[in-house]
Enzyme design. Structure first.
Site, short mmCIF file in Angstrom:
data_model
loop_
_atom_site.label_atom_id
_atom_site.label_comp_id
_atom_site.label_asym_id
_atom_site.label_seq_id
_atom_site.Cartn_x
_atom_site.Cartn_y
_atom_site.Cartn_z
N CYS A 1 -1.27 3.40 47.90
CA CYS A 1 -1.35 2.11 48.17
C CYS A 1 -2.27 1.80 49.32
O CYS A 1 -2.03 2.48 50.49
CB CYS A 1 -0.03 1.20 47.96
SG CYS A 1 1.01 1.41 46.49
N ASP A 2 -2.68 0.43 49.42
CA ASP A 2 -3.45 -0.09 50.75
C ASP A 2 -3.43 -1.42 50.54
O ASP A 2 -3.75 -2.23 49.68
CB ASP A 2 -4.74 0.76 51.04
CG ASP A 2 -5.22 0.28 52.26
OD1 ASP A 2 -4.84 0.97 53.53
OD2 ASP A 2 -5.62 -0.74 52.68
N SER A 3 -3.02 -2.18 51.67
CA SER A 3 -3.00 -3.71 51.79
C SER A 3 -3.71 -4.30 52.81
O SER A 3 -3.77 -3.69 54.04
CB SER A 3 -1.38 -4.19 51.89
OG SER A 3 -0.72 -3.66 50.97
#
Length: 211
Positions: A77-79
């Site tokens: 994941c990456d935000s």
């Protein structure tokens, strides 16, 4: 039994999965995020965070042991925070976090999270699916003293957008529109949809990875 592997050092993402009944194996990804972002100079925000998530999951796959890769789903994941058309990542310093808060106080922005799930069977990749999700965050306006105290805790320095919903930063969030788990860094609705595409049951993952 399918093992869940989380390719992230984020305590928030780990907490989301734990609270949802899954105790994942944590293998922190090691990718050059700046290089990946630089390779997508004109890409839409959702493509940037999805590329980062894919790179993280893919890198973790290469370091799994034979036993861990026998039957697993690897989550990357990456935000990032989208404000005024610009993606904002981790500020990394008090000064940068202070500037970020000066810009976003009293305003709204979109927290965009890219997700990648890679399905492994007998050490081979048999599925690779991605999706992104956005949640609108309406920021409050902390007083100068409260903001200084918040920055001094160090919490906002190493999180996307210089805030947390599930920590001290939650005091300064007026409301959100959308999935709260997405703001924390991993959207449960998105993960469920990705698992379904890979023909993986959430209930089976509970059984195999329960706390």
């Amino acid at each position: 039994m399918t093992r869940v592997v989380l390719g992230s050092a984020s305590s928030g993402r780990l907490s989301v999965l734990r609270n949802a009944g899954i105790e994942p194996l944590v293998v922190v990804s090691d990718v050059d995020e700046d290089a990946i972002i630089a390779a997508h100079p004109s890409a839409p925000p959702d493509q940037v965070v999805t590329a980062l998530a894919s790179a993280k999951a893919g890198e973790v796959v290469t370091r799994l042991s034979h036993s861990d890769a026998a039957d697993a789903v690897v989550i990357g994941c990456d935000s990032m925070l989208l404000l005024d058309g610009k993606l904002c990542g981790k500020p990394g310093s008090v000064d940068a976090a202070h500037r970020q808060w000066q810009t976003m106080s009293g305003r709204s922005a979109d927290l965009v999270t890219g997700h990648c799930v890679i399905r492994l069977h007998d050490g081979e990749i048999v599925g690779n699916v991605t999706e992104s999700s956005g949640t609108t965050v309406h920021f409050g306006t902390p007083s100068p003293d409260d903001l200084s105290a918040y920055l001094a805790t160090g919490e906002p320095l190493w999180v996307a957008g210089a805030f947390t919903l599930d920590g001290l930063g939650g005091w300064f969030i007026d409301r959100i529109e959308g999935d709260p788990s997405n703001v924390i860094g991993v959207s449960l609705p998105v993960l469920r949809a990705l698992f379904e595409r890979l023909e993986v049951s959430v209930a089976d993952l509970w059984s195999a990875n329960g706390r």
